[in-house]
Structure formats: structure tokens, C-alpha cells
Design an enzyme around this catalytic site. Sequence first.
Site, PDB file in Angstrom:
ATOM      1  N   HIS C  81       0.842  -1.203   0.000  1.00 50.32           N
ATOM      2  CA  HIS C  81       0.000   0.000   0.000  1.00 50.32           C
ATOM      3  C   HIS C  81       0.877   1.252   0.000  1.00 50.32           C
ATOM      4  CE1 HIS C  81      -3.035   2.951   1.208  1.00 50.32           C
ATOM      5  NE2 HIS C  81      -2.274   3.258   2.237  1.00 50.32           N
ATOM      6  N   ASP C 110       6.633  21.726 -26.487  1.00 54.58           N
ATOM      7  CA  ASP C 110       6.601  20.382 -25.891  1.00 54.58           C
ATOM      8  C   ASP C 110       7.658  20.355 -24.790  1.00 54.58           C
ATOM      9  OD1 ASP C 110       6.587  17.537 -25.396  1.00 54.58           O
ATOM     10  OD2 ASP C 110       5.629  17.320 -27.344  1.00 54.58           O
ATOM     11  N   TRP C 146       7.080   0.052   3.954  1.00 57.34           N
ATOM     12  CA  TRP C 146       7.588   0.786   2.780  1.00 57.34           C
ATOM     13  C   TRP C 146       8.939   1.405   3.085  1.00 57.34           C
ATOM     14  CZ3 TRP C 146       8.833   5.845   1.326  1.00 57.34           C
ATOM     15  CH2 TRP C 146       8.622   6.834   2.288  1.00 57.34           C
ATOM     16  N   SER C 174      13.387   6.258 -13.965  1.00 58.17           N
ATOM     17  CA  SER C 174      12.283   6.996 -14.577  1.00 58.17           C
ATOM     18  C   SER C 174      12.129   8.373 -13.939  1.00 58.17           C
ATOM     19  CB  SER C 174      11.007   6.175 -14.426  1.00 58.17           C
ATOM     20  OG  SER C 174       9.886   6.991 -14.526  1.00 58.17           O
ATOM     21  N   SER C 175      12.174   8.428 -12.600  1.00 56.04           N
ATOM     22  CA  SER C 175      11.989   9.712 -11.921  1.00 56.04           C
ATOM     23  C   SER C 175      13.100  10.682 -12.264  1.00 56.04           C
ATOM     24  CB  SER C 175      11.977   9.525 -10.407  1.00 56.04           C
ATOM     25  OG  SER C 175      10.868   8.794 -10.032  1.00 56.04           O
ATOM     26  N   HIS C 258      13.266  11.975   3.508  1.00 61.70           N
ATOM     27  CA  HIS C 258      12.624  13.234   3.872  1.00 61.70           C
ATOM     28  C   HIS C 258      12.438  14.175   2.685  1.00 61.70           C
ATOM     29  CE1 HIS C 258      10.428  15.411   6.723  1.00 61.70           C
ATOM     30  NE2 HIS C 258      10.895  16.493   6.147  1.00 61.70           N
ATOM     31  N   GLU C 260      12.009  13.224  -0.189  1.00 61.06           N
ATOM     32  CA  GLU C 260      10.937  12.540  -0.916  1.00 61.06           C
ATOM     33  C   GLU C 260       9.560  13.023  -0.462  1.00 61.06           C
ATOM     34  OE1 GLU C 260      10.598  10.425  -3.342  1.00 61.06           O
ATOM     35  OE2 GLU C 260       8.527   9.786  -3.022  1.00 61.06           O
ATOM     36  N   TYR C 262       8.827  15.920   0.558  1.00 60.03           N
ATOM     37  CA  TYR C 262       8.561  17.235  -0.034  1.00 60.03           C
ATOM     38  C   TYR C 262       8.365  17.136  -1.530  1.00 60.03           C
ATOM     39  CZ  TYR C 262       9.527  18.936   4.542  1.00 60.03           C
ATOM     40  OH  TYR C 262       9.454  19.149   5.881  1.00 60.03           O
ATOM     41  N   SER C 273      -1.964  27.264  -5.037  1.00 59.17           N
ATOM     42  CA  SER C 273      -1.806  28.705  -5.216  1.00 59.17           C
ATOM     43  C   SER C 273      -2.604  29.187  -6.425  1.00 59.17           C
ATOM     44  CB  SER C 273      -0.339  29.067  -5.391  1.00 59.17           C
ATOM     45  OG  SER C 273       0.418  28.551  -4.324  1.00 59.17           O
ATOM     46  N   HIS C 307      15.073  13.140  12.158  1.00 62.73           N
ATOM     47  CA  HIS C 307      13.887  13.235  13.026  1.00 62.73           C
ATOM     48  C   HIS C 307      12.970  12.022  12.849  1.00 62.73           C
ATOM     49  CE1 HIS C 307      11.706  15.747   9.708  1.00 62.73           C
ATOM     50  NE2 HIS C 307      11.400  14.488   9.596  1.00 62.73           N
ATOM     51  N   HIS C 308      13.248  11.205  11.837  1.00 62.66           N
ATOM     52  CA  HIS C 308      12.514   9.943  11.714  1.00 62.66           C
ATOM     53  C   HIS C 308      13.133   8.873  12.607  1.00 62.66           C
ATOM     54  CE1 HIS C 308      10.199  11.243   8.151  1.00 62.66           C
ATOM     55  NE2 HIS C 308      11.275  11.964   7.895  1.00 62.66           N
ATOM     56  N   THR C 333       6.680  26.949   5.933  1.00 64.46           N
ATOM     57  CA  THR C 333       5.380  26.331   5.694  1.00 64.46           C
ATOM     58  C   THR C 333       4.269  27.241   6.185  1.00 64.46           C
ATOM     59  OG1 THR C 333       6.503  24.254   6.171  1.00 64.46           O
ATOM     60  CG2 THR C 333       4.126  24.164   5.903  1.00 64.46           C
ATOM     61  N   LYS C 336       3.509  30.026   3.782  1.00 63.73           N
ATOM     62  CA  LYS C 336       2.659  29.600   2.667  1.00 63.73           C
ATOM     63  C   LYS C 336       1.196  29.620   3.064  1.00 63.73           C
ATOM     64  CE  LYS C 336       5.540  26.911  -0.227  1.00 63.73           C
ATOM     65  NZ  LYS C 336       4.922  27.539  -1.371  1.00 63.73           N
ATOM     66  N   ARG C 455       1.865   1.392  15.125  1.00 62.14           N
ATOM     67  CA  ARG C 455       1.466   1.214  13.738  1.00 62.14           C
ATOM     68  C   ARG C 455       1.895  -0.158  13.255  1.00 62.14           C
ATOM     69  NH1 ARG C 455       5.850   4.889  10.378  1.00 62.14           N
ATOM     70  NH2 ARG C 455       4.712   4.167   8.580  1.00 62.14           N
TER      71      ARG C 455
END
Lengths: 176, 373, 533
Positions: C81, C110, C146, C174-175, C258, C260, C262, C273, C307-308, C333, C336, C455
Amino acid sequence: MKKISPWKITIIPILMFGFGFALVPLYDIFCDVTGINGKNYSVMSVFDANAVNENSQKIVTLQLLADADSRDVWQFTPEKKRIDIQAGKMITTYYEITNKNDFPVTIQAVPSVAPGEWAEYLVKIECFCFNQQTIPPYEKIKLPLQVTLSAKAPEEVNHLSLSYRIYQSESLGGTF
Amino acid sequence: MTRVGISALSALLLLTSSHSAFAEWGLNMTEGVTRISHEVHDLHMIIFYICVAIAVAVFGVMLYSIIYHRKSRGAEAANFHESTTVEIIWTVTPLIILIAMAIPATNTLIDMYDNKDAEIDVQITGYQWKWRYTYLNEDVDFFSVLSTPQDQIDNIAEKNENYLLEVDKPLVLPINTKVRFLLTSKDVIHSWWVPELAVKKDTIPGFINESWAIIDEPGLYRGQCTELCGAGHGYMPIVVKAVSKEEYKIWVTQQAIEQAAAKEVKDMSFDELMAQGEKVYSTNCAACHKQDGSGMTPMFPALKGSAIALGDIDKHIEMVLDGKQGTAMSAFAEQLSVSDIAAVVTYERNAWGNDKGDSASPKYVKELKDNKK
Amino acid sequence: MSQEGVSQEMPHDDHHHGPDKGILRWLYTTNHKDIGTMYLLLALGSLLIGGCMAFVIRAELFEPGLQLVDPNFFNQMTTMHGLIMVFGAIMPAFVGLANWLIPLMIGAPDMALPRINNWSFWLLPFAFGMLLSTLFMEGGAPNFGWTFYAPLSTDYAPPSVTFFIFSVHIMGISSVMGAVNVIVTIFNMRAPGMTFMKMPLFVWTWLITAFLLIAVMPVLAGVVTMMLMDIHFGTSFFNAAGGGDPVLFQHVFWFFGHPEVYIMILPAFGIISHIISTFSRKPLFGYTSMVFATSSIAILSFIVWAHHMFTVGIPLAGELFFMYSTMLIAVPTGVKVFNWVTTMFRGSMTFETPMLFAIAFVVLFTIGGLSGLMLAIAPADFQYHDTYFVVAHFHYVLVPGALFSILAAVYYWLPKWCGRMYNETLGKWHFWLSFIGVNLTFFPMHFVGLAGMPRRIPDYALQFADFNAIVSVGAFVFGLSQLIFVYNIWRTTLGNKGEKATDLVWEKPTGLEWTALPSPVPYHTFQEPPKVD
């Protein structure tokens, strides 16, 4: 637009490739500075006047531990559960280990220190973890460990724990 | 869907009518029973209220705009779109709030890292999927395993109050005493968490971590493993039993005697072996090999009809004693007493239609074990 | 979707050849609109597959006890998932939007590298095909979460882990190619007069995202390669026995992980916006500060990774550093959010479906941001870490955050793409059911998390039962309401229902895609660069 020569562009991947190798010392420095992982224990091969200072009075209790699984499989235990170490005073202590097999085994002990950031103040002069050890079949042997406290240890260093885990080196896929 | 609907409705009703179901845990973080856990709880509440205040202010302005500045009310759009002053204000103000939050957080953190002068050291080792507690200054060393019967998990029997949060042997600790935990793991990374002590530390194979607690009140405090560690991750709870210092002393002496007695070998009948074997099996083996011996192939082979359980008994006993290198099968030689091993081997050879008929006596297991040395 | 564009071929277009017919059109296409469409459809497919996995998880967790699946399969579901939603749904959806919108927004004909564009899309079906095929392998799919922490994902992993590693490599390639394409396009193909500080915010946020992607995808590739070496070639990067360190895995992973996070939210900031400004009929407040805030979030994302890992036992100094740097992210943040709210303030608002999703984004993303701030406080994180509180937090930023912004974007730009308005009533139903469903699903998770539920557990203690039942009901409401969206899109595009959209579509939108192009947009656009003043 300005043309960039392909030769200049090839420098970029070369630099990137080189950076990959530079990461190894960079990671070491990073761990040294931050004390992450408790892997930055000192190894003293040459007499270091800074580290061994007879005048320092500081005494710290060093707790000696054996990993639970190593206790089960190897009857691996420290001779003394705790010793007092003082800067400049070398202390020799032993761990005991038994080979229960009918063939000789080669083991590697992997140390870990808590709290990790103080590991650098625990100076090992001689340790069975520096090399692999071969134990004859059915034998119980003593593994020596010689440690002292670094004179550089700041005041807040008040306790240290040193733990070993035993790995049989055949199971390591020949990485040593 | 109707069943789901009814359950949801009743759940909502339950929520509004009675709070007794979660009186013990509440909706919020526990205040816990240590000074640190109180500090953490207070810190949590302060940040929470600050966040609520920020949210109310932001959402308030938004709601006001949504209500009053909508086109259907004839609102005309203004055209302002820049103001350096405003931007500076709302950059600096949050910064000041953050600094105000960081100060108490830093203090608490420094407190939490003060591991010195512990009176009791307990080594905690995570195993797939149980905990082992070794009291470093005493001769006490035991495993703590989930004691909820498999029938309750499989919805056959009714679930009891402490479903999945109960163990066979809790970690017993004295109150008002600084206890240091030295945490490590045998296999994968686990994490030892007891909310009431505000202690959560990962146990990492090959490394030791430190943490500590001084418990203020006697009681039973329950926690769970909080790092995914495989199939049994949800089934390795932690129970801490905090007692007075005197009770703790008595408990330690008793434990030392009991653990010594467990090493003694006594004769057991086949029925005794089978009865004890079933117990040992369900706490130590059933998580992987399943209650009915069917296993979970290919990681955890079935024992029902297996070559080992129906083959040479010495091989079977050795497998339990020494485990199998490179697999999840651990060595039980030091984890279980010889009578437990004899019992579980007998059980495996005679349960679920494995009617082998033979049995292992504790004496025989001890002989095998000693010969290995 | 753009078939209609073909029929409106411009007469002066002498070198033009129409797209191939049938499947070959999609296989060979180098057209940014076709590729954008394919990315979006892939994302939709992944969203539905990943959603079904979430259904399995929530169905199992509806009541205490094991009812439907065994714990090992449960772990496979949570792992797949997460992987499918992150790498298969959210990221391709943003790449699809980038493909569609960046050339239209900057006045380019293009993408700069159309063939690479085709390839980077067509790698993905194979990557995900391989990842999904692990479900049917002996030993099952990856079951280590994951975040695939070693050694659970190395020494203790099912054999399918090698396929997982290979598919991560392909996705990464690809990315990176997609990101290179975005950067090259934005740097070289802007219409004359389109300076950097005139670029639409979606383009800005994607430019920054693309740099993040190039910086961190190789790190992910590196960490899975180290795993591969540990599993098959006898190295010991993550194995203490050989002098390695399991925690090293987490450092490297989160150095990727991390930024990732963002990567999955910055483009959303751009989308929101645009939408808020259009439906408030007011220019965006603080464009410049938005650009700076986005850049500083991106830069900060590289120095907060640990921090993870507050509970792995990093030293006090490290703990403090990562706590402070993480708290700092709240500042840009916050800027924004304040800018969006000020844009709405004294506007003249209407509430079409895209705007509803955008407003919900601001509210719910703020809630997710604030719980993120709580998680940044290291001592409190000892109690939150790896509980449902964290699950609630990141779902609040990813579902009503990233996903809502994608839904809003599709509703907002769809009339431009296909020339027809979506059905507004269905859109509103979709929004309200999603809004209620999302909150019913993820809000109670805060409570069970604080109350002590870890979790990734397949079964839980009785005191968590009531909330979990509610969460499961909410999850099904939310999941099923996405079918309304699928139907609405289908009837607007392939079904050809819905009124014709005007060229401007909305009342006073700004940007080249609205003002310089007809609806639907032709298959080829901006072959003559527009003038931007």
C-alpha cells in the site's frame, strides 16, 4: 547558447564517481564528530601521552556485557561484570568463551559502547575483538581485554557500558 | 454493509454514552508514572494548545473570508498582493513561538539523556517475537512471552480485558529506584515502548542503547513493540510490574531459587509431558509454526507430518536445542528448561495426528545437551 | 482525451502529422499531452490498486482479532500500500500534471526531451508490474514496510526482495529522467519575456521538486544497491556481524526519504496557489515569498532526516540539532499557509469543486503540518514515534494534502484539456464524501496513537476497538467515493457529456494556458512562442 565541450561534461560523472568513494571517509568523520553509533571507540597501538595521563584522578565504572544470544550459544561471559577504570591506569580483564562443537571454530567479537557519544573515551590497548579468534573443539578459553579511560574524557562522562556480540566467521560470507 | 453501518452506529453511541471503555487510556497521551513521563505529557499539552491556538487563528480568518468575502454576497475582490512588512511579521512571530517551544523541549531531552547513577541495570533483548530480561546484578534472566491464548486471537474464545497486552512473566521493577535499561536485539530491530514510563528505544542487533526510568507508583504498565519486526510484530507486548523495594527483593530471591530449580531434572509421565508441552508450544512455537502445527510455508515449515517431528528423536531434540543457523528457528537450549524441551518435543511428536508414540524424557534431553558440551 | 484536439488541427500546420492510431499512438508518442495523460491514468490505476490494499488493511482492523488475513499477508499489504501510493500514485500523478501543464504554462511547444519523456513513462508499467507480481511469488511480496529497514529487509526478507530492489531501480531511473526533462524544459524553453520571477508557481514548485528528485533518487538507488550486495554478494553494510550497522540503513534511507516527502507536496503548493487565486478572483498574495518559502523548505529538507530516527539512540547533540532544524521548517510552511489565507481575504470567492478541494487542502494540510510540529519535539516524539499518531500525521499531509491537490488540479484543468465541463453536482458529491471520509478515517487515528496503538500491527488491544471501527467505516466511505470521481472523468472525456467549456473556462484565470489557447487545447501548441509582457 554557449556550447560546452563533451570533455568538460565527462568530468562531472568522474567527479560524481569519486564522490562515492569520498563518502567513506566523510561518513567516518561524520560519525566521529556526532558520535553516532558508538563505533568511534579509540584503539591505541602506540603509547599516547595525551590519553594516558597518570595524574588524572577521574574514575568511571565500566560495565561489561555479553550479548544474550552469545551467552546462549557460546557461554560467553565477562569475568567481572563491572570494573572501575581510571585515566592512565590500564586494567586487564577477561571474557570466557566455550566451543561446544567437535571442531575448531573461528569467531569475531563485535563491540558496542553505550552511550555511543562517549565511546571515544574508552581506550582499548588490547582487545580480543581486534582479531579473529580460533577456539579448539570442546574448549573453554579466556579472551583478554586491556582498557583505560582517556584523560581527555570530560567531567560529564560518568558511566560506560561495553558489550560484545560473537559471530562465527564462517557465517560471514568471507568478508574478513 | 449493514453490519458495518450498525457497528459504526453503536460505536458512535458508545463514544457518546460511556467513556468507561477507555477510561484507563483516554483519548490523550498518558501522564504516566515517572517524572519524565509527566514532563513529556506537559510538553505535549503545551505544544498541543499552541497548535490549537494557531489553527483557530488561521481557520478563523479563513472562515470569516469564506462567509463574508464570497461572490454570492456581492463581495468585490480587492487587488492587494504584496506586503514585505506582513511577510516579515509572519516569519518572525512563528520563529519566536518556536524558540519558546524549544526551551522546555531541550530541558526535558537533556533530562532524558541523563543515564548516570542507576541502581539496577536490566538488559533487554528483543527476539522475534518475545522479550528477554536479564538483571545484570542478579542471577535472574528470563523470557517474557505473549500469554493471550491463540483461541482469542482466532475469535474462537471471548477476548479478555488485557487481550494482546499480557505476558507470562512481567518485568518486575522496584519503585523509586533508578533503573537503567540496556537494549539490544538478537535478530531484527525492535523497539521497547512502555507509554507510562515514556521510554521508547530501538533495540538494534549488534549495538546497545541506553534508557532509564524511576517509577513513582506500584502497578502494572503495559506496552508493545513499536518497530515492525516481522509477522509477530503485533504479538510481543511488554508488561512492567512495579512493586515496592521490599517486594522486589523477595521476588529476586524467589526467582533465583525458581530458576535454579528449573534446571533440576525430574521424571515426568507421558500425560504430564503432553500437558506441559502444549503450554510451552503455544507460547514459544505457535507464533510461527501455528497452533495446529501447519506452519507458514516457506518461511516457517509445518510440523504436522514433518520429517523431523516423525523422524529420529535425537535430531528433533537437537533442532530445538540448537536451532537452525540462518533461519528464524532460534536455539532454545538456554531459553527453555530441559523438562520444557522434553515436553514440547513429546508434544510435537504426538499432537495433530503426528501419532509417533514415543516421548523424550527430561533426563535424556539433559544427557544430549551435556554431551554437546 | 485529446482526440478532439486532433480534429481541430490548424491549417497552417504544414509539417504536422497526426498521432498514430490505436495502441501504437500511446507506445510511440512523444507528445507531452499524451504522456501526461498516460501518467495520470497510471496514477489512477495505482490509486485504485493501493486503495484496495488499504481496504484489506482496514477490513482486518475493523474488529480486534484475526478475521481475514494472516499477519504476514497483512504486512505485505501495508508495505505494498505504501509503496504503490507513494511511487505509483502520487509521484506519477504529479509528473503527469507537469507534462501537461509546464509546456502550456511557459509557452513551450513540448517538453525539451520528448523521447526520454516517452521512455521514462514506459519504464513505469514494467516497474509496477514487477512489484505487483511479487504478490504471487513463493514467500509473498515484500513484508517489511515501505521504509524497508534492514535487517528485516535483508537477512530476514522473503526472496521477492530482489524483485522489489529491481523495480525501485527502474522507478528511480524513470523519476530522474523525468526530473532532468522538467529542468531542461524550464531552463531553455520559456517563451520570450517569461522571466524566472514571472513563472507560474506550479512551474516554480516543480522546478524545485525536480532538483530534489535528482539529488535524492540516486541515494535511494544507492541504499537498495547496498541491500542487494548484502543479500547476494556477501557484503555487510547493514550487518553488525561484518562490522556493518543496521542504523546506517536508516540514515541513508531517510536522507532520501525526507526530501521525498517534499517531492510529494511541493507541486501541490503550486497547484493550490493557482486555484485559490482564480476562485478568489484576486492575485496570489506574496508570490515572491512563496518562491523563497518553497526553496527554503527544499533546502531544509536535507538537514532534518534523523527526526525519523529519534528513538534509534542518536546522541543528545544530534537529537537537538535535528529537533531544531525540523522545527524551523514550520516557518516557511507557515508563510505559505498565511499567504493562501490572505489571498482569500477580501476576495470574491466562489466554490466550484476545485476550490472546495483547495480549501480543504489548506485546512487539513495545516492540521497535518501542526501535528508534524508536535512530532518535531524530540522528547514528545518518544511517545508519538511509530504509533498511529504518526500514521494520522502523514496521511493528513499526503491524502488531503497531496491527493486532494491532484484531484483539485484535475477538476481545474480538465475543461481546458478536453473542452468540456465536468459535472459539478457529481464533483460536489465527490468532494463532500471525500472530505467526510478522510476526516472520519484519519482524525481518530490521532486518538488511538496517543492512547498507545503502535502502527503496522494486524490486531490490537480492546481499548482501541471503537475508534478502529470508525476509522474502517471512514476508509470505505472515502475509498468508494473515489468511484464518483472516476465516473465523472469518464463521462466528461470519453463519454463526451457535459457542456462545452469556454476558452477561459473560469471567470478570470491567469496564465498562458487559459489566455493564449482555445479549449480544448490542440494536439500541438505554441509552435510559435507567445509573447509575455
